[in-house]
Write an enzyme that holds these catalytic residues in place. Structure first.
Site, mmCIF file in Angstrom:
data_model
loop_
_atom_site.group_PDB
_atom_site.id
_atom_site.type_symbol
_atom_site.label_atom_id
_atom_site.label_comp_id
_atom_site.label_asym_id
_atom_site.label_seq_id
_atom_site.Cartn_x
_atom_site.Cartn_y
_atom_site.Cartn_z
ATOM 1 N N ARG A 59 -0.247 -7.865 13.862
ATOM 2 C CA ARG A 59 -0.742 -6.706 13.140
ATOM 3 C C ARG A 59 -1.729 -7.609 11.781
ATOM 4 O O ARG A 59 -2.692 -6.830 11.630
ATOM 5 C CB ARG A 59 0.458 -6.034 12.135
ATOM 6 C CG ARG A 59 0.877 -5.298 13.262
ATOM 7 C CD ARG A 59 2.512 -4.761 12.891
ATOM 8 N NE ARG A 59 2.289 -3.880 11.682
ATOM 9 C CZ ARG A 59 3.183 -3.927 10.759
ATOM 10 N NH1 ARG A 59 4.360 -4.565 11.069
ATOM 11 N NH2 ARG A 59 3.192 -3.300 9.423
ATOM 12 N N ARG A 96 -9.299 2.085 8.884
ATOM 13 C CA ARG A 96 -8.766 0.554 9.060
ATOM 14 C C ARG A 96 -9.893 0.024 9.942
ATOM 15 O O ARG A 96 -9.757 -1.109 10.079
ATOM 16 C CB ARG A 96 -7.537 0.646 9.814
ATOM 17 C CG ARG A 96 -6.273 0.231 9.155
ATOM 18 C CD ARG A 96 -5.218 0.200 10.165
ATOM 19 N NE ARG A 96 -3.950 -0.295 10.036
ATOM 20 C CZ ARG A 96 -2.746 0.307 9.490
ATOM 21 N NH1 ARG A 96 -2.894 1.447 8.939
ATOM 22 N NH2 ARG A 96 -1.834 -0.522 9.487
ATOM 23 N N ARG A 112 11.679 -6.433 5.377
ATOM 24 C CA ARG A 112 11.526 -4.753 5.272
ATOM 25 C C ARG A 112 12.388 -3.996 5.635
ATOM 26 O O ARG A 112 12.596 -4.200 7.062
ATOM 27 C CB ARG A 112 9.874 -4.602 5.307
ATOM 28 C CG ARG A 112 9.519 -3.152 4.956
ATOM 29 C CD ARG A 112 7.899 -2.888 4.865
ATOM 30 N NE ARG A 112 7.280 -3.052 6.061
ATOM 31 C CZ ARG A 112 5.995 -2.788 6.309
ATOM 32 N NH1 ARG A 112 5.215 -2.347 5.123
ATOM 33 N NH2 ARG A 112 5.503 -2.621 7.516
ATOM 34 N N ARG A 118 11.566 -1.525 11.085
ATOM 35 C CA ARG A 118 10.575 -0.944 11.845
ATOM 36 C C ARG A 118 10.291 -1.875 13.250
ATOM 37 O O ARG A 118 10.407 -3.031 12.854
ATOM 38 C CB ARG A 118 9.174 -0.751 11.154
ATOM 39 C CG ARG A 118 8.856 0.336 10.631
ATOM 40 C CD ARG A 118 7.728 0.355 9.556
ATOM 41 N NE ARG A 118 6.457 0.097 10.357
ATOM 42 C CZ ARG A 118 5.358 -0.143 9.805
ATOM 43 N NH1 ARG A 118 5.164 0.417 8.618
ATOM 44 N NH2 ARG A 118 4.252 -0.676 10.368
ATOM 45 N N LYS A 173 0.673 -1.185 0.138
ATOM 46 C CA LYS A 173 -0.009 0.012 -0.157
ATOM 47 C C LYS A 173 0.947 1.262 -0.038
ATOM 48 O O LYS A 173 0.573 2.100 -0.776
ATOM 49 C CB LYS A 173 -0.910 0.057 1.376
ATOM 50 C CG LYS A 173 -1.883 -1.024 1.167
ATOM 51 C CD LYS A 173 -2.911 -0.388 2.658
ATOM 52 C CE LYS A 173 -2.073 -0.355 3.928
ATOM 53 N NZ LYS A 173 -1.611 -1.755 4.336
#
Ligand code: AMP
Length: 218
Positions: A171, A88, A127, A160, A13
Site C-alpha cells: 500500500r 488517489r 492499528r 484490518r 487522514k
C-alpha cells in the site's frame, strides 16, 4: 467548502477527516470506508473491489470514480465535503474536478498530512478499527478505554486484513507511485496546505483547522 485530505496510509487522514468534517459541518466521504461497507453488504461493487483491496492495490479508477460521484450527488453533500482517500490517482482528481465543475463548484483546499515513512509503518502495524463506526485506535499510542471496544459507539475493534506487514508495504509503494504525484498537482493549482502529521491527534487537528482558517480569510 470542498476539501481533499491527502496523505499516506497511516498518516491519520481518516481520524482527522472525521473530526474536522464534524466540526465544519461538512459531509465526510471516505472511499475506503465505502468499499468496506460494500463488503459487509456483499454487493456487486464489493466483489469487484475485494481482490484489489486484499492485495493492497488500488481499485480501478472507473469503479472508484463511479462510486464516489454517485455519493456526492446526495443532498448532504450540498454544503460541502471532506474527501478522505479520494482522489488517489490523477485520473480520479480530474474526474472529481470535472464533476464538481459541472455543478459550478470546485475543490477549495487540499490538506496534505505529512508523516515520515518509518512512523507510518509503526502506526499501521498497531492499528485497530471499530467495525461499526470505523474509528481507528492504536494499541500503544491511542488505545481504547476498554480493550477491544470502541470508545465512541461500543462497537467491536478489529485489525484490518490489509494492515498486515506485507500488504502495508504494498500500500505504501502504491501510495508513493500513484497518489504522491497529486501533491504536486494540487501545489501547482495553489491549493495545497501542508500540515505536519506527527504528534497527538488533537495537536494535528488544531494545525489543520488553523491552516484552513488562514486559507479562508485570505
Ligand atoms: P483506505 O481505507 O483509504 O486505506 O482504503 C483501503 C483500500 O480501499 C485501498 O488499499 C484500496 O484498495 C481501496 N481504495 C480506497 N480508496 C480508493 C481510491 N480512491 N482509489 C482506488 N482504491 C481505493
Amino acid at each position: 467548502m470542498y476539501i481533499v485530505f491527502l496523505g499516506a496510509p497511516g498518516a491519520g487522514k481518516g481520524t482527522q477527516a472525521a473530526t474536522v468534517a464534524e466540526k465544519l459541518n461538512l459531509a465526510h466521504i471516505a472511499s475506503g470506508d465505502m468499499f468496506r461497507e460494500a463488503q459487509k453488504q456483499e454487493t456487486e461493487l464489493a466483489k469487484q473491489a475485494k481482490v484489489y483491496m486484499e492485495k493492497g492495490m488500488l481499485v480501478p479508477d472507473d469503479i472508484t470514480i463511479q462510486m464516489v460521484l454517485e455519493r456526492i450527488a446526495a443532498p448532504d453533500c450540498e454544503r460541502g465535503v471532506i474527501f478522505d482517500g479520494f482522489p488517489r490517482t490523477l485520473e480520479q482528481a480530474k474526474a472529481l474536478d470535472e464533476a464538481l465543475g459541472k455543478q459550478g463548484k470546485m475543490i477549495d483546499s487540499v490538506v496534505y498530512i505529512k508523516v515520515a515513512e518509518a512512523e507510518l509503518l509503526e502506526r499501521l502495524s498497531g492499528r485497530w478499527i471499530c467495525r461499526q463506526c470505523q474509528t481507528p485506535y492504536h494499541m500503544v499510542n491511542s488505545p481504547p478505554q476498554t480493550p477491544g471496544k470502541c470508545d465512541r459507539c461500543g462497537g467491536e475493534l478489529y485489525q484490518r486484513p490489509d494492515d498486515t506487514p506485507e500488504t502495508v508495504k504494498e500500500r505504501l509503494k502504491v501510495y508513493f507511485a500513484e497518489t504522491a504525484p497529486l501533491i504536486d498537482h494540487y501545489a501547482q493549482a495553489g491549493k495545497l496546505l501542508e500540515v505536519g502529521g506527527e504528534g497527538g491527534v488533537d495537536e494535528v487537528r488544531e494545525r489543520i483547522l488553523a491552516s484552513l482558517e488562514k486559507e479562508t480569510v485570505k
